[in-house]
Design a protein around this motif. Structure first.
Motif, mmCIF file in Angstrom:
data_model
loop_
_atom_site.group_PDB
_atom_site.id
_atom_site.type_symbol
_atom_site.label_atom_id
_atom_site.label_comp_id
_atom_site.label_asym_id
_atom_site.label_seq_id
_atom_site.Cartn_x
_atom_site.Cartn_y
_atom_site.Cartn_z
ATOM 1 N N GLN A 129 4.562 4.895 -19.966
ATOM 2 C CA GLN A 129 4.240 6.285 -19.654
ATOM 3 C C GLN A 129 4.024 6.457 -18.150
ATOM 4 O O GLN A 129 3.364 5.632 -17.518
ATOM 5 C CB GLN A 129 2.956 6.670 -20.399
ATOM 6 C CG GLN A 129 2.493 8.090 -20.262
ATOM 7 C CD GLN A 129 1.339 8.369 -21.214
ATOM 8 O OE1 GLN A 129 1.551 8.790 -22.344
ATOM 9 N NE2 GLN A 129 0.116 8.113 -20.773
ATOM 10 N N ASN A 130 4.588 7.528 -17.597
ATOM 11 C CA ASN A 130 4.424 7.841 -16.168
ATOM 12 C C ASN A 130 3.920 9.269 -16.027
ATOM 13 O O ASN A 130 4.694 10.216 -15.949
ATOM 14 C CB ASN A 130 5.745 7.669 -15.423
ATOM 15 C CG ASN A 130 6.269 6.253 -15.460
ATOM 16 O OD1 ASN A 130 7.337 5.992 -15.988
ATOM 17 N ND2 ASN A 130 5.524 5.316 -14.909
ATOM 18 N N PRO A 131 2.600 9.454 -15.987
ATOM 19 C CA PRO A 131 2.018 10.799 -15.977
ATOM 20 C C PRO A 131 2.470 11.684 -14.824
ATOM 21 O O PRO A 131 2.537 12.913 -14.979
ATOM 22 C CB PRO A 131 0.514 10.532 -15.915
ATOM 23 C CG PRO A 131 0.354 9.203 -16.577
ATOM 24 C CD PRO A 131 1.546 8.424 -16.137
ATOM 25 N N LEU A 132 2.750 11.110 -13.653
ATOM 26 C CA LEU A 132 3.195 11.936 -12.525
ATOM 27 C C LEU A 132 4.501 12.655 -12.863
ATOM 28 O O LEU A 132 4.737 13.768 -12.386
ATOM 29 C CB LEU A 132 3.379 11.081 -11.276
ATOM 30 C CG LEU A 132 2.119 10.407 -10.702
ATOM 31 C CD1 LEU A 132 2.479 9.538 -9.506
ATOM 32 C CD2 LEU A 132 1.076 11.452 -10.305
ATOM 33 N N ASP A 133 5.332 12.040 -13.678
ATOM 34 C CA ASP A 133 6.600 12.670 -14.086
ATOM 35 C C ASP A 133 6.365 13.898 -14.957
ATOM 36 O O ASP A 133 7.241 14.760 -15.071
ATOM 37 C CB ASP A 133 7.477 11.677 -14.848
ATOM 38 C CG ASP A 133 8.008 10.560 -13.965
ATOM 39 O OD1 ASP A 133 7.828 10.637 -12.727
ATOM 40 O OD2 ASP A 133 8.604 9.613 -14.511
ATOM 41 N N TRP A 134 5.194 13.971 -15.585
ATOM 42 C CA TRP A 134 4.873 15.094 -16.471
ATOM 43 C C TRP A 134 3.940 16.099 -15.801
ATOM 44 O O TRP A 134 3.380 16.961 -16.462
ATOM 45 C CB TRP A 134 4.255 14.575 -17.776
ATOM 46 C CG TRP A 134 5.205 13.718 -18.547
ATOM 47 C CD1 TRP A 134 5.229 12.354 -18.609
ATOM 48 C CD2 TRP A 134 6.312 14.166 -19.334
ATOM 49 N NE1 TRP A 134 6.270 11.928 -19.393
ATOM 50 C CE2 TRP A 134 6.950 13.013 -19.856
ATOM 51 C CE3 TRP A 134 6.830 15.428 -19.663
ATOM 52 C CZ2 TRP A 134 8.072 13.083 -20.672
ATOM 53 C CZ3 TRP A 134 7.950 15.499 -20.484
ATOM 54 C CH2 TRP A 134 8.559 14.341 -20.979
#
Length: 384
Positions: free
Chosen positions: A184-189
């Motif tokens: 998971q890459n929160p910055l992408d969301w």
């Protein structure tokens, strides 16, 4: 390297790392020094004192920024030190909205340390992001999210939360420890700040305590870097080297954690003495569809409750495993079993825990990368 050109497995091995310019060493050296000789006052080749900068730490920060698809990363002596630095961005009177199912250490530092200085925390369920908006006011500065949460594996929609936050000029922080940058890459969301207890999956071998923060914007990085240097909660170079080493195998370890996690979760779900299993990969798990959207796999973290829902039955299981070690922490290659109510979440008042669904008898598993059949057999004999 232009890490954007490479796929995740390649990026994890190569991002932020260059051969040592002096010797050509392929692995980043451990720069075990406290200070750096200057040719003249101010002529310090970018390094003057190791609390401020260290070449091993620089390599790790570059790697962490790359694997979380950020621009900047900052390393700290622990996950709690990273959390502490983020909250130091605030001033008395500011307010934070926090997911109500979260790591006990985070709850403790919010309520016992920062609340004393006039920062207000609202602990609310975030399974439906739309509910957050009613808690936002002019003093709200941060929304703090764990997803999946610790220990009930609740899934929170990072994109939806971030959109609400941006609408009100509020920053979103995501504790990405349970998922790791591989899943998971929160910055992408849309998140603004990502933090990790790098002690866990990033290190992966239960041999280092470490924390990190990753951001995209320069202004937030500059403020956090000032806090990092001024307050001094920095890791040593050997700790940074251990995290660098761990990152290189994150993808192969996480694939096995996910594979074993699914097998163990499905075994527990069909066990006649198990009442409920919390695992993100079940189709009937709350917000499973959101997990499928924002995650690349469902991880190796599982919690469960026995049908005989009392402390004695739970303690008997905790004492009876042979491969699952009874210990704090998670994310190592070895499997761990824990009792959140008395261990990782012991700092949360019982009434708060029960209200949020964390039963006294809840058991949490960090499923390692051993052979899954052996892990299942261990749980079978322990549960009886």
């Amino acid at each position: 390297m232009a890490h954007q050109e490479y796929k995740r497995g390649t990026k994890l091995i190569h991002a932020g790392v260059e051969p040592d310019p002096t010797t050509g060493a392929i692995m980043t050296p451990i720069y075990q020094t406290s200070t750096y000789v200057q040719a003249a006052p101010g002529d310090h080749k970018g390094y003057e004192y190791a609390r401020t900068q260290n070449p091993t730490r620089t390599a790790l920060q570059n790697a962490l920024a790359a694997i979380e698809n950020g621009k900047h990363a900052l390393c700290f002596g622990s996950g709690m030190a990273a959390t502490d630095a983020i909250i130091r961005l605030l001033v008395p009177g500011d307010e934070v909205i926090v997911s109500n199912d979260l790591y006990g250490g985070t709850y403790r530092i919010f309520t016992k340390v920062f609340a004393v200085y006039g920062i207000k925390f609202h602990f609310i369920p975030m399974d439906n992001a739309a509910n957050i908006e009613q808690y936002i006011n002019d003093n709200t500065k941060l929304i703090w999210v764990e997803t999946p949460t610790n220990p009930l594996l609740n899934v929170i929609d990072i994109e939806a939360v971030s959109n609400i936050a941006k609408k009100h000029g509020v920053k979103t922080v995501v504790d990405n420890t349970f998922a790791s940058p591989y899943l998971q890459n929160p910055l992408d969301w849309g998140a603004d700040i990502v933090m990790h207890s790098a002690t866990k999956y990033l290190g992966g071998h239960s041999d280092v305590v470490h924390g990190c923060v990753i951001v995209k914007d320069d202004e937030t990085e500059e403020r956090l870097r000032f806090i990092q240097n001024s307050c001094g909660a920095v890791p040593g170079p050997h700790d940074c080297w251990l995290i660098l080493r761990g990152i290189k195998t994150l993808h192969v370890r996480m694939d096995r954690h996910c594979e074993n996690g699914e097998k163990v979760a499905r075994f527990l779900k069909t066990h006649p003495k198990v009442e409920k299993v919390y695992w993100v990969g079940f189709e009937d798990h709350p917000n499973h569809d959101i997990a499928k959207k924002q995650m690349r796999g469902f991880g190796g973290m599982i919690s469960f409750v026995l049908k005989d829902d009392n402390m004695e039955a739970a303690v008997n299981v905790l004492k009876s495993t042979k491969l699952f070690a009874l210990a704090e922490s998670l994310g190592g290659v070895e499997s761990l079993i824990g009792h959140p109510a008395s261990m990782t979440h012991g700092s949360i008042p019982r009434e708060e825990r029960i209200k949020n669904g964390l039963a006294d008898s809840l058991i949490r598993l960090s499923v390692g990368i051993e052979d899954a059949d052996d892990l299942i057999e261990d749980l079978r004999q322990a549960i009886g």
